[in-house]
Design a protein around this motif. Structure first.
Motif, short mmCIF file in Angstrom:
data_model
loop_
_atom_site.label_atom_id
_atom_site.label_comp_id
_atom_site.label_asym_id
_atom_site.label_seq_id
_atom_site.Cartn_x
_atom_site.Cartn_y
_atom_site.Cartn_z
N VAL A 17 0.89 -1.24 0.07
CA VAL A 17 0.05 0.07 0.05
C VAL A 17 1.00 1.29 0.03
N VAL A 18 2.06 1.28 1.01
CA VAL A 18 2.79 2.50 0.88
C VAL A 18 3.47 2.56 -0.33
N SER A 23 4.32 6.33 -4.39
CA SER A 23 4.84 6.58 -5.71
C SER A 23 3.59 7.51 -6.50
N GLY A 24 2.59 7.44 -6.02
CA GLY A 24 1.34 8.30 -6.65
C GLY A 24 1.69 9.80 -6.32
N THR A 178 10.41 0.74 1.40
CA THR A 178 9.79 0.81 0.41
C THR A 178 9.73 2.14 0.01
N ILE A 179 9.75 3.11 1.00
CA ILE A 179 9.49 4.55 0.73
C ILE A 179 11.02 4.90 0.19
N LYS A 180 11.87 4.50 0.64
CA LYS A 180 13.26 4.81 0.30
C LYS A 180 13.70 4.26 -1.02
N THR A 181 13.05 3.01 -1.41
CA THR A 181 13.35 2.79 -2.75
C THR A 181 12.68 3.55 -3.79
N VAL A 182 11.29 3.79 -3.49
CA VAL A 182 10.53 4.68 -4.24
C VAL A 182 11.44 5.89 -4.55
#
Length: 258
Positions: A17-18, A23-24, A178-182
């Motif tokens: 979900v994150v 990314s949106g 996940t946030i870091k990778t995005v």
């Protein structure tokens, strides 16, 4: 009676979900040309894969990750957040996070580098990710399914197991990762971005790797740059303003392929 969601389920679903929510946000911010590392025109013309294909590829990888996460939580049999006082302390959580970050970085550096230096693996597997010459946020996890399994899924499993974190801790760690990778793939250089303040491994650093001149450099992901510096694969760069608006990460020394 309220509906309780287990830590294991949250640890499986939350990073997915994150990924799409975060990314949106970057997709919306991408309309501001002055923050981009590449123009929108370059993104549309230089990339070798459609956005629809990227979305399908990411969803496939996330499905595999979810299955592995469920199996991992089942096999390890961690209690549902029933941590002792000492286990829930900030000091222990910090140790677990740092350990997990180092494990994930180490695994991904050597696997990532090997996929570039093996002509077979690059041609048949890793080149799929590099179809995104101009990276964008929701393409962060666009990989060949085997690469997604080897780099991200197994790397994540190892970081979970070796750090000793609980399913509850993993919710926060993998959402953060996940946030870091995005962010590393977003293609934007935004003022006040804390990732750019605290991490040398950022969107400009990884953008260098996605260009032809940097394909044998800047393998480190997603947190630190230590392995690149220690093993001679660090490519320094400067961030220059483009005359047409936005920024460009330019190498500051000539490097030759190994």
């Amino acid at each position: 009676m309220g509906f309780a969601i287990s830590d294991e389920l949250l640890g499986t679903v939350a990073p997915i979900v994150v990924y799409w929510v975060y990314s949106g946000i970057y997709v919306l911010l991408g309309s501001f040309e002055n923050y981009r590392l590449h123009s929108k025109k370059d993104e549309d013309e230089k990339n070798l894969v459609s956005k629809g294909t990227v979305v399908k590829g990411v969803l496939l990888q996330q499905t595999i990750q979810a299955i592995v996460a469920i199996l991992l939580f089942t096999v390890t049999g961690n209690d549902d957040g029933a941590a002792t006082v000492s286990e829930s302390s900030l000091l222990v959580l910090a140790r677990q996070f740092i350990t997990a970050m180092l494990v994930l970085d180490t695994w991904q550096y050597f696997m990532h580098r090997y996929m570039h230096h093996s002509k077979f693996l690059y041609k048949h597997i890793h080149s799929q990710h590099h179809r995104l010459v101009v990276p964008y946020a929701f393409g962060a996890l666009y990989n060949h399914p085997l690469e997604g399994l080897l780099l991200d899924t197994i790397g994540g499993a190892l970081s979970f197991l070796l750090s000793g974190m609980t399913p509850r801790s993993s919710i926060f760690f993998f959402s953060f990762a996940t946030i870091k990778t995005v962010d590393d793939h977003c293609g934007l250089w935004l003022p006040g971005n804390l990732f750019h303040v605290f991490f040398q491994n950022n969107t400009a650093y990884h953008d260098v790797h996605h260009q032809l001149y940097g394909s044998k450099y800047n393998f480190s992901q997603p947190f630190f740059v230590m392995w690149d510096r220690l093993l001679g694969t660090y490519m320094p760069y400067s961030l220059e303003k483009r005359t047409s608006g936005g920024f460009e990460a330019r190498p500051t020394k000539d490097c030759k392929d190994d």
